[in-house]
Design an enzyme around this catalytic site. Structure first.
Site, mmCIF file in Angstrom:
data_model
loop_
_atom_site.group_PDB
_atom_site.id
_atom_site.type_symbol
_atom_site.label_atom_id
_atom_site.label_comp_id
_atom_site.label_asym_id
_atom_site.label_seq_id
_atom_site.Cartn_x
_atom_site.Cartn_y
_atom_site.Cartn_z
ATOM 1 N N SER A 102 4.155 -2.506 14.341
ATOM 2 C CA SER A 102 4.031 -2.465 12.883
ATOM 3 C C SER A 102 3.072 -1.363 12.444
ATOM 4 C CB SER A 102 3.559 -3.823 12.364
ATOM 5 O OG SER A 102 3.297 -3.777 10.976
ATOM 6 N N GLY B 257 1.280 1.815 9.457
ATOM 7 C CA GLY B 257 -0.157 2.015 9.432
ATOM 8 C C GLY B 257 -0.898 0.695 9.340
ATOM 9 N N GLY C 189 -11.336 -8.042 12.132
ATOM 10 C CA GLY C 189 -10.238 -7.123 12.412
ATOM 11 C C GLY C 189 -10.097 -6.712 13.865
ATOM 12 N N GLU C 190 -10.567 -7.550 14.797
ATOM 13 C CA GLU C 190 -10.485 -7.153 16.204
ATOM 14 C C GLU C 190 -9.039 -7.019 16.680
ATOM 15 O OE1 GLU C 190 -12.036 -8.517 20.660
ATOM 16 O OE2 GLU C 190 -13.097 -9.213 18.876
ATOM 17 N N ARG D 10 -6.510 -5.924 14.941
ATOM 18 C CA ARG D 10 -6.045 -4.613 14.483
ATOM 19 C C ARG D 10 -6.616 -3.493 15.350
ATOM 20 N NH1 ARG D 10 -8.208 -5.713 8.846
ATOM 21 N NH2 ARG D 10 -8.576 -7.785 9.734
ATOM 22 N N GLU E 27 -13.097 -16.337 8.866
ATOM 23 C CA GLU E 27 -11.861 -15.557 8.821
ATOM 24 C C GLU E 27 -10.809 -16.160 9.743
ATOM 25 O OE1 GLU E 27 -10.117 -11.137 9.937
ATOM 26 O OE2 GLU E 27 -11.758 -12.037 11.055
ATOM 27 N N ASN E 28 -11.224 -16.439 10.979
ATOM 28 C CA ASN E 28 -10.267 -16.949 11.963
ATOM 29 C C ASN E 28 -9.773 -18.346 11.614
ATOM 30 O OD1 ASN E 28 -9.944 -14.912 14.108
ATOM 31 N ND2 ASN E 28 -12.152 -15.124 14.336
ATOM 32 N N ARG F 156 -7.397 -18.328 8.700
ATOM 33 C CA ARG F 156 -6.099 -17.759 9.062
ATOM 34 C C ARG F 156 -5.456 -18.500 10.226
ATOM 35 N NH1 ARG F 156 -7.541 -11.273 8.635
ATOM 36 N NH2 ARG F 156 -8.021 -11.298 6.409
ATOM 37 N N ALA F 157 -6.073 -19.612 10.647
ATOM 38 C CA ALA F 157 -5.536 -20.443 11.745
ATOM 39 C C ALA F 157 -5.375 -19.631 13.019
ATOM 40 C CB ALA F 157 -4.198 -21.076 11.342
#
Length: 300
Positions: free
Chosen positions: A71, A76, A98-99, A101, A132-133, A136-137
């Site tokens: 993706s 990007g 963002g690890e 990514r 965050e985690n 976002r499950a």
């Protein structure tokens, strides 16, 4: 950096950190180079970025990373990473969020990543990573429990504070953290998806949780099956062995002995493993001993 924790409270989350920064959704449609920086962002070389050592998430699916990399090659990085200056080396940056990514970008051979750099302390970094985690499950149950434990042990947060910040009930936090009482092999089975959190919670009260866990994974037992097996007495159990089940463990007996010696009075500890609490009884032989105990408690 001066801490602002007293004002911001636990659980500020990603939205507050990113302020009015919007995801870079226009990159693909506008024909811009994938991974280009937009307002509030900067491009950071991938080799100058390091993961957060306290990141609660430990397992990353390789197939999911490959899909994300595909993706990224096409569209990007839609949402920038959140970084902070590395506490050890100010020429580098540490990932706050963002690890995935970052890892996928390396597979996609993207060399410069859009990022938002924030000045954050260790508490804020860990809070954001966990929140965050969880929101976002992205964490499995063991990682979630370890994250809660980190916040409580490293930064002194209570279960009530965490429950409010995470939007979870206190019972959910307590039940999740109880999973860390299970043997390491069962925790690994849970992380690998061989067992569900429901299976694991049922195993906590089993006499031999590891044997039952292996059986559940091998035979595909349901959570209800595991609950029944955990409550059932072992084969060949007699009324005598049932009473032996209530015998206190060595650690409890040692603690009783130590307290009795310190206080000079009889001490009995009745610990309820299932509830996680219990009762402490102190036996005094006369009013003088009671006065001595009260004086000792008031002094401490």
């Amino acid at each position: 950096m001066a801490r602002g924790s007293d004002k911001r409270g636990l659980g500020r989350g990603l939205s507050a950190l990113m302020a009015d920064i919007e995801p870079n959704t226009a990159a693909a449609s506008s024909g811009e180079q994938p991974g280009g920086a937009h307002r509030g962002e900067r491009l950071v070389p991938v080799e100058q970025i390091s993961p957060n050592p306290d990141q609660p998430r430990r397992k990353f699916s390789q197939s999911a990373l490959e899909e994300l990399a595909a993706s990224i090659r096409e569209k990007g990085i839609i949402q920038p990473l959140i970084l902070r200056p590395d506490p050890v080396d100010q020429s580098r940056f540490q990932i706050v969020a963002g690890e995935r990514r970052w890892r996928a970008s390396q597979i996609a051979q993207v060399h410069n990543l859009p990022a938002i750099v924030r000045e954050l302390d260790d508490t804020e970094v860990l809070e954001v990573a966990i929140i965050e985690n969880i929101q976002r499950a992205d964490l499995n149950a063991v990682e979630e429990a370890q994250g809660y434990r980190q916040l409580m042990e490293k930064f002194g947060h209570t279960q009530e504070q965490l429950a409010t910040a995470m939007g979870k009930s206190r019972s959910h936090l307590a039940n999740t953290m109880r999973l860390l009482q299970l043997p390491d092999e069962i925790q690994t089975m849970l992380q690998d998806g061989q067992l569900s959190p429901g299976h694991a919670r049922a195993l906590i009260t089993a006499d031999d949780p590891l044997t039952l866990a292996r059986r559940a994974a091998k035979e595909g037992l349901s959570v209800r099956d595991v609950e029944k097996a955990a409550k059932a007495p072992p084969k060949g159990t007699t009324s005598k062995s049932k009473s032996q089940k209530k015998t206190k463990d060595a650690d409890t007996r040692i603690l009783e002995s130590d307290l009795s010696r310190i206080l000079g009075m009889g001490v009995v500890i009745d610990h309820d493993t299932d509830a996680g609490g219990g009762k402490l009884s102190i036996k005094y032989k006369d009013l003088q001993q009671l006065d001595d105990l009260l004086r000792l408690l008031n002094t401490n």
